[in-house]
Structures are given as C-alpha cells and as structure tokens.
Design a protein around this motif. Structure first.
Motif, short mmCIF file in Angstrom:
data_model
loop_
_atom_site.label_atom_id
_atom_site.label_comp_id
_atom_site.label_asym_id
_atom_site.label_seq_id
_atom_site.Cartn_x
_atom_site.Cartn_y
_atom_site.Cartn_z
N LEU A 13 -3.37 -37.66 -21.14
CA LEU A 13 -2.28 -36.43 -20.81
C LEU A 13 -2.54 -36.07 -19.23
O LEU A 13 -1.33 -36.00 -18.66
N ILE A 14 -3.82 -36.16 -18.68
CA ILE A 14 -3.66 -35.84 -17.41
C ILE A 14 -3.11 -36.89 -16.48
O ILE A 14 -2.53 -36.52 -15.61
N LEU A 54 8.44 -31.46 -13.08
CA LEU A 54 7.46 -31.04 -12.66
C LEU A 54 6.75 -29.74 -13.38
O LEU A 54 5.24 -29.89 -13.32
N ILE A 55 7.66 -28.93 -13.91
CA ILE A 55 6.89 -27.99 -14.65
C ILE A 55 6.36 -28.42 -15.98
O ILE A 55 5.29 -28.30 -16.22
N LEU A 56 7.09 -29.26 -16.48
CA LEU A 56 6.42 -30.01 -17.55
C LEU A 56 5.10 -30.82 -17.50
O LEU A 56 4.19 -30.77 -18.10
N ALA A 76 -3.29 -29.28 -31.00
CA ALA A 76 -2.07 -29.14 -31.50
C ALA A 76 -0.87 -28.87 -30.13
O ALA A 76 0.07 -29.32 -29.98
N VAL A 77 -1.29 -28.29 -29.00
CA VAL A 77 -0.57 -28.21 -27.83
C VAL A 77 -0.57 -29.34 -27.15
O VAL A 77 0.46 -29.85 -26.89
N GLY A 78 -1.46 -30.38 -27.26
CA GLY A 78 -1.30 -31.53 -26.72
C GLY A 78 -0.22 -32.47 -27.43
O GLY A 78 0.38 -33.33 -26.76
N VAL A 81 3.22 -31.04 -26.13
CA VAL A 81 3.83 -31.27 -24.91
C VAL A 81 3.78 -32.75 -24.92
O VAL A 81 4.62 -33.24 -24.22
N ALA A 82 3.22 -33.63 -25.51
CA ALA A 82 3.42 -35.05 -25.42
C ALA A 82 4.58 -35.32 -25.93
O ALA A 82 5.60 -36.23 -25.48
#
Length: 123
Positions: A13-14, A54-56, A76-78, A81-82
């Motif tokens: 993710l990073i 950029l924001i995402l 869950a957030v991961g 956003v993925a």
C-alpha cells in the motif's frame, strides 16, 4: 503488531500510494505529457484526475502505515482504499496504461493479502 500478509499489504500500500502520488503530480504539473486518447468513454480533465490521484495516493500511504498497528479497522480501510485505487486506475487506463495496470495489480494483491492475512488456529 502486524505480521505476515498484513506487513506485505502495508508495504505494498505504501509503495502503491507513493506511485499514485507521483501519478497525480504528473497529471497536475505536466498534463501535456499525458497522451489522451480520443473517443474514450471516461474522458476527463487530466489535471483534475491528477488531484484525485494525489489525494488518493496520500490516503493510501496513510492506510498502509496504519496497517502496521495491526488494528482491524486499518485492514478494513486498506481494503476500501485499495478498491478505490483500482477504480481510479481503471478510469486512468487510456492515459497511462502500463502504470495503471501495475497499480491495479498492486491493489489486487493488497486486497487479497488483507482478506487472507489473519488465520486463527484452533487447538
């Protein structure tokens, strides 16, 4: 504390978020470098999409960092956003196809890793 697939998902993710940030910067500053195909169903302003990426990308990096806490909410957030990253890059396909496909693949691996990451052994 995060272990195994969760650490993998956090690192991916990073890395994917940093690439999305660069993608956004490219869309904002040098939108003349982006090849825009004609007659694409999802034709959009590349500068606007640059801001979205950029924001995402920043949100994706923050979600990746949060995964290292091992919290369930971070998993869950991961996944969310993925998934958003996959949608954004699908819509970005006509502008940077290779880059978009790479980021879609990274996001797919992240979702998979977060969904299978923790298993409990019953004794």
């Amino acid at each position: 504390m995060a272990t195994g697939w969760t650490v993998f998902a956090g690192i991916m993710l990073i890395a994917g978020g940093i690439m999305a940030i660069f993608q956004g910067i490219a869309g904002i500053t040098k939108d003349d470098l982006i090849v825009v195909t004609r007659h694409y169903v999802y034709s959009m302003n590349t500068t606007g999409w640059g801001w979205i990426h950029l924001i995402l990308g920043i949100v994706i990096v923050l979600a990746g960092v949060a995964l290292f806490t091992g919290a369930v909410w971070a998993r869950a957030v991961g996944v969310v956003v993925a998934g958003l990253g996959m949608i954004a890059n699908f819509l970005w396909l006509p502008y940077y196809p290779f880059w978009a496909i790479v980021l879609i693949a990274i996001d797919a691996f992240v979702i998979w890793a977060l969904c299978v990451g923790t298993t409990r052994k019953e004794t």
